[in-house]
Design a protein around this motif. Structure first.
Motif, PDB file in Angstrom:
ATOM      1  N   PHE A 239      28.996  -7.523  28.115  1.00 28.71           N
ATOM      2  CA  PHE A 239      28.940  -7.038  29.438  1.00 28.71           C
ATOM      3  C   PHE A 239      29.333  -5.637  29.575  1.00 28.71           C
ATOM      4  CE2 PHE A 239      30.296  -6.415  33.851  1.00 28.71           C
ATOM      5  CZ  PHE A 239      29.093  -6.764  34.516  1.00 28.71           C
ATOM      6  N   VAL A 240      30.364  -5.157  29.352  1.00 26.32           N
ATOM      7  CA  VAL A 240      30.507  -3.771  29.230  1.00 26.32           C
ATOM      8  C   VAL A 240      29.526  -2.739  28.519  1.00 26.32           C
ATOM      9  CG1 VAL A 240      32.514  -2.044  28.725  1.00 26.32           C
ATOM     10  CG2 VAL A 240      33.022  -4.362  29.853  1.00 26.32           C
ATOM     11  N   THR A 241      28.993  -3.570  27.213  1.00 24.66           N
ATOM     12  CA  THR A 241      28.300  -2.792  26.501  1.00 24.66           C
ATOM     13  C   THR A 241      26.887  -2.696  27.249  1.00 24.66           C
ATOM     14  OG1 THR A 241      29.152  -3.742  24.547  1.00 24.66           O
ATOM     15  CG2 THR A 241      27.011  -2.649  24.490  1.00 24.66           C
ATOM     16  N   CYS A 242      26.563  -3.746  28.128  1.00 23.05           N
ATOM     17  CA  CYS A 242      25.252  -3.567  28.807  1.00 23.05           C
ATOM     18  C   CYS A 242      25.388  -2.484  29.748  1.00 23.05           C
ATOM     19  CB  CYS A 242      25.165  -4.820  29.497  1.00 23.05           C
ATOM     20  SG  CYS A 242      24.521  -6.445  28.595  1.00 23.05           S
ATOM     21  N   ILE A 243      26.754  -2.263  30.491  1.00 27.02           N
ATOM     22  CA  ILE A 243      27.025  -1.178  31.470  1.00 27.02           C
ATOM     23  C   ILE A 243      26.608   0.242  30.587  1.00 27.02           C
ATOM     24  CG2 ILE A 243      28.625   0.046  32.577  1.00 27.02           C
ATOM     25  CD1 ILE A 243      29.618  -2.669  33.059  1.00 27.02           C
ATOM     26  N   THR A 244      27.070   0.068  29.340  1.00 27.90           N
ATOM     27  CA  THR A 244      26.864   1.352  28.451  1.00 27.90           C
ATOM     28  C   THR A 244      25.338   1.923  28.324  1.00 27.90           C
ATOM     29  OG1 THR A 244      28.801   0.761  27.231  1.00 27.90           O
ATOM     30  CG2 THR A 244      27.448   2.385  26.295  1.00 27.90           C
TER      31      THR A 244
ATOM     32  N   THR B  84      16.530   6.065  39.268  1.00 26.80           N
ATOM     33  CA  THR B  84      15.882   5.887  37.790  1.00 26.80           C
ATOM     34  C   THR B  84      16.604   4.798  37.049  1.00 26.80           C
ATOM     35  OG1 THR B  84      17.056   7.789  37.021  1.00 26.80           O
ATOM     36  CG2 THR B  84      14.768   8.414  37.717  1.00 26.80           C
ATOM     37  N   MET B  85      17.839   4.798  37.014  1.00 25.86           N
ATOM     38  CA  MET B  85      18.626   3.730  36.431  1.00 25.86           C
ATOM     39  C   MET B  85      18.164   2.418  37.161  1.00 25.86           C
ATOM     40  SD  MET B  85      22.128   5.681  36.086  1.00 25.86           S
ATOM     41  CE  MET B  85      23.108   4.247  35.351  1.00 25.86           C
ATOM     42  N   THR B  86      18.350   2.392  38.532  1.00 22.82           N
ATOM     43  CA  THR B  86      17.869   1.007  39.088  1.00 22.82           C
ATOM     44  C   THR B  86      16.547   0.581  38.871  1.00 22.82           C
ATOM     45  OG1 THR B  86      19.629   1.596  40.726  1.00 22.82           O
ATOM     46  CG2 THR B  86      18.202  -0.337  41.320  1.00 22.82           C
ATOM     47  N   ILE B  87      15.585   1.356  39.101  1.00 18.12           N
ATOM     48  CA  ILE B  87      14.188   0.881  39.043  1.00 18.12           C
ATOM     49  C   ILE B  87      13.836   0.589  37.566  1.00 18.12           C
ATOM     50  CG2 ILE B  87      13.134   3.287  38.733  1.00 18.12           C
ATOM     51  CD1 ILE B  87      12.132   0.244  41.281  1.00 18.12           C
ATOM     52  N   SER B  88      14.208   1.404  36.527  1.00 18.56           N
ATOM     53  CA  SER B  88      13.853   1.230  35.237  1.00 18.56           C
ATOM     54  C   SER B  88      14.630  -0.156  34.692  1.00 18.56           C
ATOM     55  CB  SER B  88      14.159   2.331  34.655  1.00 18.56           C
ATOM     56  OG  SER B  88      15.667   2.443  34.493  1.00 18.56           O
ATOM     57  N   SER B  89      15.681  -0.344  35.221  1.00 14.81           N
ATOM     58  CA  SER B  89      16.461  -1.544  34.778  1.00 14.81           C
ATOM     59  C   SER B  89      15.813  -2.893  35.636  1.00 14.81           C
ATOM     60  CB  SER B  89      17.789  -1.584  35.308  1.00 14.81           C
ATOM     61  OG  SER B  89      18.410  -0.297  34.502  1.00 14.81           O
ATOM     62  N   LEU B  90      15.398  -2.570  36.818  1.00 15.43           N
ATOM     63  CA  LEU B  90      14.638  -3.804  37.592  1.00 15.43           C
ATOM     64  C   LEU B  90      13.340  -4.023  36.890  1.00 15.43           C
ATOM     65  CD1 LEU B  90      14.484  -5.708  39.981  1.00 15.43           C
ATOM     66  CD2 LEU B  90      13.505  -3.630  41.362  1.00 15.43           C
ATOM     67  N   LEU B  91      12.561  -3.207  36.651  1.00 14.17           N
ATOM     68  CA  LEU B  91      11.246  -3.320  36.251  1.00 14.17           C
ATOM     69  C   LEU B  91      11.105  -3.780  34.616  1.00 14.17           C
ATOM     70  CD1 LEU B  91       9.123  -0.626  38.018  1.00 14.17           C
ATOM     71  CD2 LEU B  91       9.449  -2.866  38.544  1.00 14.17           C
TER      72      LEU B  91
ATOM     73  N   LEU C  34      23.330 -12.088  39.238  1.00 10.32           N
ATOM     74  CA  LEU C  34      24.520 -11.634  39.630  1.00 10.32           C
ATOM     75  C   LEU C  34      25.197 -10.555  38.463  1.00 10.32           C
ATOM     76  CD1 LEU C  34      26.464 -14.839  41.010  1.00 10.32           C
ATOM     77  CD2 LEU C  34      25.206 -12.907  42.327  1.00 10.32           C
ATOM     78  N   LEU C  35      24.984 -10.909  37.235  1.00 10.32           N
ATOM     79  CA  LEU C  35      25.536  -9.881  36.042  1.00 10.32           C
ATOM     80  C   LEU C  35      24.654  -8.826  35.932  1.00 10.32           C
ATOM     81  CD1 LEU C  35      25.979 -12.709  33.367  1.00 10.32           C
ATOM     82  CD2 LEU C  35      27.742 -11.351  34.430  1.00 10.32           C
ATOM     83  N   TRP C  36      23.273  -9.014  36.358  1.00 14.24           N
ATOM     84  CA  TRP C  36      22.586  -7.588  36.247  1.00 14.24           C
ATOM     85  C   TRP C  36      22.845  -6.479  37.421  1.00 14.24           C
ATOM     86  CZ3 TRP C  36      19.265  -5.995  39.855  1.00 14.24           C
ATOM     87  CH2 TRP C  36      18.315  -4.825  39.714  1.00 14.24           C
ATOM     88  N   ALA C  37      23.262  -7.350  38.591  1.00 19.72           N
ATOM     89  CA  ALA C  37      23.563  -6.449  39.685  1.00 19.72           C
ATOM     90  C   ALA C  37      24.965  -5.921  39.459  1.00 19.72           C
ATOM     91  CB  ALA C  37      23.388  -7.323  41.088  1.00 19.72           C
ATOM     92  N   ALA C  38      25.961  -6.631  39.059  1.00 20.91           N
ATOM     93  CA  ALA C  38      27.162  -5.972  38.541  1.00 20.91           C
ATOM     94  C   ALA C  38      26.978  -5.069  37.570  1.00 20.91           C
ATOM     95  CB  ALA C  38      27.976  -7.196  38.188  1.00 20.91           C
ATOM     96  N   SER C  39      26.291  -5.107  36.762  1.00 21.45           N
ATOM     97  CA  SER C  39      26.178  -4.019  35.760  1.00 21.45           C
ATOM     98  C   SER C  39      25.469  -2.560  36.334  1.00 21.45           C
ATOM     99  CB  SER C  39      25.309  -4.498  34.415  1.00 21.45           C
ATOM    100  OG  SER C  39      24.018  -4.881  34.776  1.00 21.45           O
TER     101      SER C  39
ATOM    102  N   MET D  39      28.318  -1.064  38.503  1.00 22.52           N
ATOM    103  CA  MET D  39      29.389  -0.487  37.848  1.00 22.52           C
ATOM    104  C   MET D  39      28.811   0.930  36.837  1.00 22.52           C
ATOM    105  SD  MET D  39      31.447  -3.602  36.219  1.00 22.52           S
ATOM    106  CE  MET D  39      32.799  -2.635  35.533  1.00 22.52           C
ATOM    107  N   ALA D  40      27.739   0.803  36.556  1.00 20.55           N
ATOM    108  CA  ALA D  40      26.963   1.852  35.910  1.00 20.55           C
ATOM    109  C   ALA D  40      26.770   3.086  36.621  1.00 20.55           C
ATOM    110  CB  ALA D  40      25.587   1.314  34.978  1.00 20.55           C
ATOM    111  N   LEU D  41      26.345   2.755  37.977  1.00 27.42           N
ATOM    112  CA  LEU D  41      25.903   3.909  38.998  1.00 27.42           C
ATOM    113  C   LEU D  41      27.215   4.562  39.262  1.00 27.42           C
ATOM    114  CD1 LEU D  41      23.581   2.116  41.622  1.00 27.42           C
ATOM    115  CD2 LEU D  41      22.769   3.609  39.695  1.00 27.42           C
ATOM    116  N   PHE D  42      28.404   3.966  39.157  1.00 21.42           N
ATOM    117  CA  PHE D  42      29.577   4.767  39.740  1.00 21.42           C
ATOM    118  C   PHE D  42      30.513   5.050  38.703  1.00 21.42           C
ATOM    119  CE2 PHE D  42      28.261   2.334  43.576  1.00 21.42           C
ATOM    120  CZ  PHE D  42      28.241   3.397  44.498  1.00 21.42           C
ATOM    121  N   THR D  43      30.056   4.916  37.192  1.00 25.63           N
ATOM    122  CA  THR D  43      30.679   5.398  36.253  1.00 25.63           C
ATOM    123  C   THR D  43      30.003   6.752  35.693  1.00 25.63           C
ATOM    124  OG1 THR D  43      30.999   3.030  35.320  1.00 25.63           O
ATOM    125  CG2 THR D  43      31.391   4.758  33.642  1.00 25.63           C
ATOM    126  N   PRO D  44      31.026   7.854  35.654  1.00 29.18           N
ATOM    127  CA  PRO D  44      30.445   9.181  35.652  1.00 29.18           C
ATOM    128  C   PRO D  44      29.906   9.527  34.238  1.00 29.18           C
ATOM    129  CG  PRO D  44      32.792   9.280  35.691  1.00 29.18           C
ATOM    130  CD  PRO D  44      32.487   7.776  36.053  1.00 29.18           C
TER     131      PRO D  44
END
Length: 500
Positions: free
Chosen positions: A173-178, A210-217, A404-409, A412-417
């Motif tokens: 899961f944390v790797t997914c955030i990466t 860009t992170m959100t829309i590319s991940s969504l699509l 839920l996992l996709w939204a959580a990742s 967490m990615a959005l607020f990880t600098p």
């Protein structure tokens, strides 16, 4: 295994109730645990009441995208009794190890106090990682286990086996955030190079959008279904890593970049170990090596040890070249993600950016598949859902968990600098797979044989010392990496965002 325990859904995922138990602890094991796992064309094999996961669909294999795709392709192509040669196993291990960790190696050398100290610690911990691979190879060959979790279960206990499963799920899961952070970094670098430093003032170019829309699509639809269609795309990941290494070398000789001071060896002993989390993250192929062993044609410890040594040497070469050339190019100014330090307006760098983003897009769903199934299994166990109910509710449960996992990742990615924070946290879990569990395996192997009236010689005492050393080093590395990750979260580094 009765047919009544099987139910299909529209995606071809079959819920199968298996009894997980340890052959070694049958008389002392608690009540059977119901586990729901996905079925595949390579269906489970039941042996002595234990349902063994196949190589292609086991959580340990799904932990790595390249390994899962390659191993699945291989297992579809040979019959029982056949297998892969040791040099093909080298390819699989290299695929499992090489990844996003390469981006952080040049910065890790800076944090370690210089190029000399960074290389010394790198070689030492790489040697230890190779030693633990050999331990796993020996124990896995004797126990004939199919996955890392099964080896922990067989050699330790049911509780440790469940702990290993939880650690693997968290690691994935944390790797997914990466991967999401890497995607955002590559968008930023490309936009900054072509549109200027104020690109994110346009909402549709902003990193969060860009992170959100590319991940969504591009990612989320794949998280809901099976991932067989991604098997061929996974090889792009290997190509991107080798191409990135070539770009790092070429830019050292041809690029004209601002370079900060280069330190050789000027650190305290505590600062040297700052490189440990990155090394652990970069060499974490231990979870995958057990199912790779089960793919071998000649299944014995010596053959697999040869494959492990060859693979680690290849990884050592790639990481060493990338780390040294990257650090020498930028010195103390090197970014936590080395690719961000290059000029993406150059076609060769832009291609590396595109390949790295593509690797992240194609690998994320494979890792999420592992996390999704692990949490689904845990949910069924804790709720004590019957086999029939679990099979019927599987499609709905799978989609809800994936959402839920996709939204959580994403959150967490959005607020990880930056990627540096995540690598520290991943390194803490990788240290457990590389050092702690192999040390426990070796200790159990040595002390277990003592009960057979085998003399406790000096050589056996030395093995006990080695086992304890691995456990202590692993716990130290885990605590260090976790502490560094928390410290970076509380006090982020001073790296400036690309959009000012």
């Amino acid at each position: 295994m009765s047919q009544g325990a099987v139910g299909d859904d529209v995606d071809g995922v079959v819920a199968i109730v298996a009894v997980v138990s340890s052959k070694k602890h049958n008389s002392h094991s608690p009540s059977p645990v119901k586990v729901v796992v996905p079925a595949s064309p390579e269906s489970e094999v039941e042996e002595d009441g234990v349902a063994l996961l196949t190589d292609a669909e086991s959580p340990a294999v799904r932990e790595n995208g390249d390994l899962f795709a390659s191993c699945q392709l291989l297992t579809n192509s040979f019959e029982a009794g056949d297998g892969i040669t040791w040099y093909k196993a080298v390819f699989l291990i290299v695929n499992a190890a090489l990844g996003a960790g390469l981006l952080n190696f040049p910065r890790a050398f800076q944090e370690a106090g210089g190029i000399l100290s960074g290389n010394i610690v790198h070689v030492i911990f790489t040697t230890l990682a190779l030693g633990s691979l050999i331990i796993i190879a020996k124990c896995g060959s004797e126990r004939n286990c199919k996955t890392y979790q099964e080896l922990v279960l067989d050699m330790c206990s049911l509780g440790w086996g469940m702990a290993a499963s939880v650690c693997i799920a968290v690691y994935c899961f944390v790797t997914c955030i990466t991967f999401i952070i890497i995607i955002g970094d590559q968008f930023d670098r490309a936009f900054a190079s072509f549109l200027g430093s104020n690109f994110c003032h346009s909402w549709y170019l902003n990193r969060k959008f860009t992170m959100t829309i590319s991940s969504l699509l591009l990612i989320f639809p794949c998280c809901l279904k099976r991932i067989d269609g991604l098997r061929y795309m996974s090889y792009i990941g290997v190509l991107s890593i080798w191409y990135l290494t070539a770009v790092i070398i070429a830019e050292f000789y041809t690029g004209d970049y601002e370079r900060g001071p280069i330190t050789e060896f000027n650190v305290s002993w505590t600062q040297i170990f700052d490189v440990v989390p990155t090394i652990c993250f970069g060499y974490q192929c231990h979870v995958s090596c057990v199912p790779i062993y089960s793919c071998l044609k000649d299944r014995n410890a010596s053959t697999f040890s040869k494959a492990c040594v060859s693979a680690v040497v290849v990884c050592l070469m790639v990481y060493t070249i990338s780390a040294n050339y990257g650090y020498l190019t930028f010195g103390s100014l090197v970014d936590g993600d080395v690719l961000l330090s290059y000029d993406a307006s150059k076609i060769q760098v832009l291609l590396a950016v595109i390949l790295l983003a593509l690797k992240s897009w194609t690998t994320y769903p494979i890792l999420m598949f592992c996390v999704r199934e692990a949490i689904g299994d845990l949910y069924v166990q804790l709720r004590r859902i019957s086999p029939v109910e679990a099979a019927i509710s599987e499609p709905r449960r799978r989609k809800i968990i994936a959402l839920l996992l996709w939204a959580a990742s994403i959150l967490m990615a959005l607020f990880t600098p930056n990627i540096n924070i995540v690598v520290k946290l991943l390194g803490s879990l990788a240290a457990i797979f590389i050092f702690v569990f192999p040390g426990m395996f070796l200790l159990q192997e040595v002390l277990g044989k003592r009960g057979n009236l085998i003399p406790f010689t000096w050589s056996r005492r030395m093995l006990v010392g080695v086992a304890m050393f691995y456990v202590v080093v692993g716990m130290f590395a885990f605590g260090l990496a976790f502490t560094l990750g928390v410290r970076h979260i509380m006090h982020p580094d001073s790296s400036q965002p690309l959009c000012k």
